[in-house]
Design an enzyme around this catalytic site. Structure first.
Site, PDB file in Angstrom:
ATOM      1  N   SER A  51       0.780  -1.108   0.285  1.00 38.80           N
ATOM      2  CA  SER A  51       0.212   0.067  -0.047  1.00 38.80           C
ATOM      3  C   SER A  51       0.840   1.123   0.287  1.00 38.80           C
ATOM      4  CB  SER A  51      -1.041  -0.022   1.235  1.00 38.80           C
ATOM      5  OG  SER A  51      -1.551   1.329   1.533  1.00 38.80           O
ATOM      6  N   TYR A 106      -1.951   5.697  -4.833  1.00 34.54           N
ATOM      7  CA  TYR A 106      -2.718   6.745  -4.603  1.00 34.54           C
ATOM      8  C   TYR A 106      -1.967   7.877  -5.364  1.00 34.54           C
ATOM      9  CZ  TYR A 106      -6.016   4.157  -1.269  1.00 34.54           C
ATOM     10  OH  TYR A 106      -6.946   3.244  -0.518  1.00 34.54           O
ATOM     11  N   THR A 166      -5.376   2.783  -7.665  1.00 41.32           N
ATOM     12  CA  THR A 166      -6.590   2.745  -6.969  1.00 41.32           C
ATOM     13  C   THR A 166      -7.338   3.921  -7.598  1.00 41.32           C
ATOM     14  OG1 THR A 166      -6.180   1.636  -5.056  1.00 41.32           O
ATOM     15  CG2 THR A 166      -7.926   3.112  -4.904  1.00 41.32           C
ATOM     16  N   LYS A 202      -7.344  -0.589 -10.099  1.00 41.99           N
ATOM     17  CA  LYS A 202      -8.229  -1.173  -9.267  1.00 41.99           C
ATOM     18  C   LYS A 202      -9.591  -0.200  -8.741  1.00 41.99           C
ATOM     19  CE  LYS A 202      -7.570  -2.833  -4.597  1.00 41.99           C
ATOM     20  NZ  LYS A 202      -8.442  -1.827  -3.701  1.00 41.99           N
ATOM     21  N   HIS A 250     -13.241  -1.716  -3.309  1.00 45.02           N
ATOM     22  CA  HIS A 250     -12.645  -1.037  -1.991  1.00 45.02           C
ATOM     23  C   HIS A 250     -13.065  -1.896  -0.988  1.00 45.02           C
ATOM     24  CE1 HIS A 250      -9.799   2.256  -1.619  1.00 45.02           C
ATOM     25  NE2 HIS A 250      -9.701   1.920  -0.296  1.00 45.02           N
TER      26      HIS A 250
END
Length: 369
Positions: free
Chosen positions: A106, A130, A156, A222, A246
């Protein structure tokens, strides 16, 4: 003795502070989508074939040119350090001990990307991205990931800001002292939703081109839930799609990912890999997702459960259970390899479609009233 992923979930709950548990487990709104993700798998029956000589099923697959031991990867999850002091270091060690499958790091990992890569000992790593308003910071993270050998970027796309997560709001959730995103700098991350509102960049399709301009790594998107966006993603140059809501944490009321999967598979038409996350808790769930066209699945919360219970060994145990269940289900369904899995393997449970129609009819009547 813990024999199922549910056993690890139960054990993890007693080991985590209630607000941390809610941060991991909660969804957006009334958590309809959160519940639907798991419920969708319960609305399918498997249709086994017999006398096919399937004794030792082979689970290996190839995604984006890389061989995996099984069609399973570890989903991107922020702040593993909330579950265990070693955080992502224990996760990658535990994963490597179970199988050679990717761990998606992440953007909000609790340990540095370089030390995660060292702990992975050559196990495949992807980076979840992100896009922050500070594109330079995002670019530096991507460059670091590429430098340590990460093999793909997972952008994402469903989070212009965080969804309305009522558990966190009721708890007034704040990251405990010492829990920070180890690979970012210069911001106040204490309240994750507030940070996202201030620092997440608004995105359009040009972000795919931007990612390609800063990295040669494959890019997966995603958060795709419709055939229209799936087709657009391929046209924009995405190398793969992750069908995801999510984990039910963004817009409540969107479909379960398993329900959204078939139309996306049809739209993609084999041009890029299609992965799925959300609600996978058993080996037969993996089998069902593959039958509906997924190339692989990502597993999220159960990995954190294993981590909270027993660190790296807990992660290993969780993945071994899941992969053992997958092998068991394949053999009992008459499958010797993944190539034999197709839509004929599953059908809706009796009455599931009619119950769905009645539920939708009630919603329409309620809206009209």
């Amino acid at each position: 003795m813990r024999l199922t992923l549910g056993d690890f979930e139960e054990a993890a709950r007693s080991r985590l502070a209630p607000a941390v548990w809610d941060f991991f487990e909660g969804g957006a709104g009334e958590e309809r989508t959160l519940a639907a993700n798991a419920g969708a798998f319960d609305r399918l029956w498997l249709r086994p074939r017999v006398l096919r000589g399937a004794v030792h099923p082979e689970t290996a697959t190839t995604i984006l040119g890389r061989s995996w031991d099984a069609p399973v990867a570890v989903a991107p999850l922020g702040y593993h350090t909330l579950a265990h002091p070693l955080g992502e270091l224990a996760t990658v060690r535990g994963t490597a001990a179970a199988a050679r499958v990717p761990v998606v790091i992440s953007t909000f990992a609790g340990r540095g990307i370089e030390e995660i890569a060292a702990a992975a000992d050559g196990g495949p790593l992807w980076l979840q991205v992100y896009c922050l308003r500070d594109r330079a910071m995002t670019r530096r993270l991507i460059e670091r990931a590429e430098g340590v050998g990460c093999e793909a970027l997972v952008l994402t796309v469903d989070t212009p800001h965080m969804g309305r997560r009522l558990r966190d709001l009721r708890n007034g959730f704040r990251l405990p002292a010492g829990i920070v995103p180890a690979n970012l700098e210069g911001h106040d991350f204490t309240v994750p939703a507030a940070h996202a509102a201030a620092e997440f960049a608004p995105l359009d399709w040009s972000v795919v081109e931007w990612l390609r301009s800063v990295s040669a790594l494959p890019v997966l998107l995603k958060g795709i839930l419709t055939d229209t966006d799936a087709a657009r993603a391929v046209e924009a140059g995405a190398d793969g799609i992750v069908v995801s809501n999510h984990g039910g944490r963004q817009l409540d009321g969107v479909p379960a990912t398993l329900d959204a999967l078939p139309e996306i598979v049809t739209a993609v038409d084999g041009r890029v890999p299609v992965l799925l996350d959300g609600g996978v808790r058993r080996g037969r769930d993996v089998l069902a997702a593959l039958a509906l066209g997924a190339d692989a699945v990502l597993v999220g919360r159960p990995v954190l459960h294993g981590l909270a219970v027993d660190g790296a060994q807990g992660v290993t145990d969780v993945l071994n259970i899941l992969l053992g269940e997958l092998t068991d289900a394949m053999g009992l369904a008459g499958l010797s390899e993944l190539a034999g899995i197709g839509p004929g393997l599953v059908r809706p449970a009796a009455g599931a479609e009619e119950r769905g129609r009645r539920h939708r009819a009630r919603e329409v009547r309620g809206a009209a009233g």
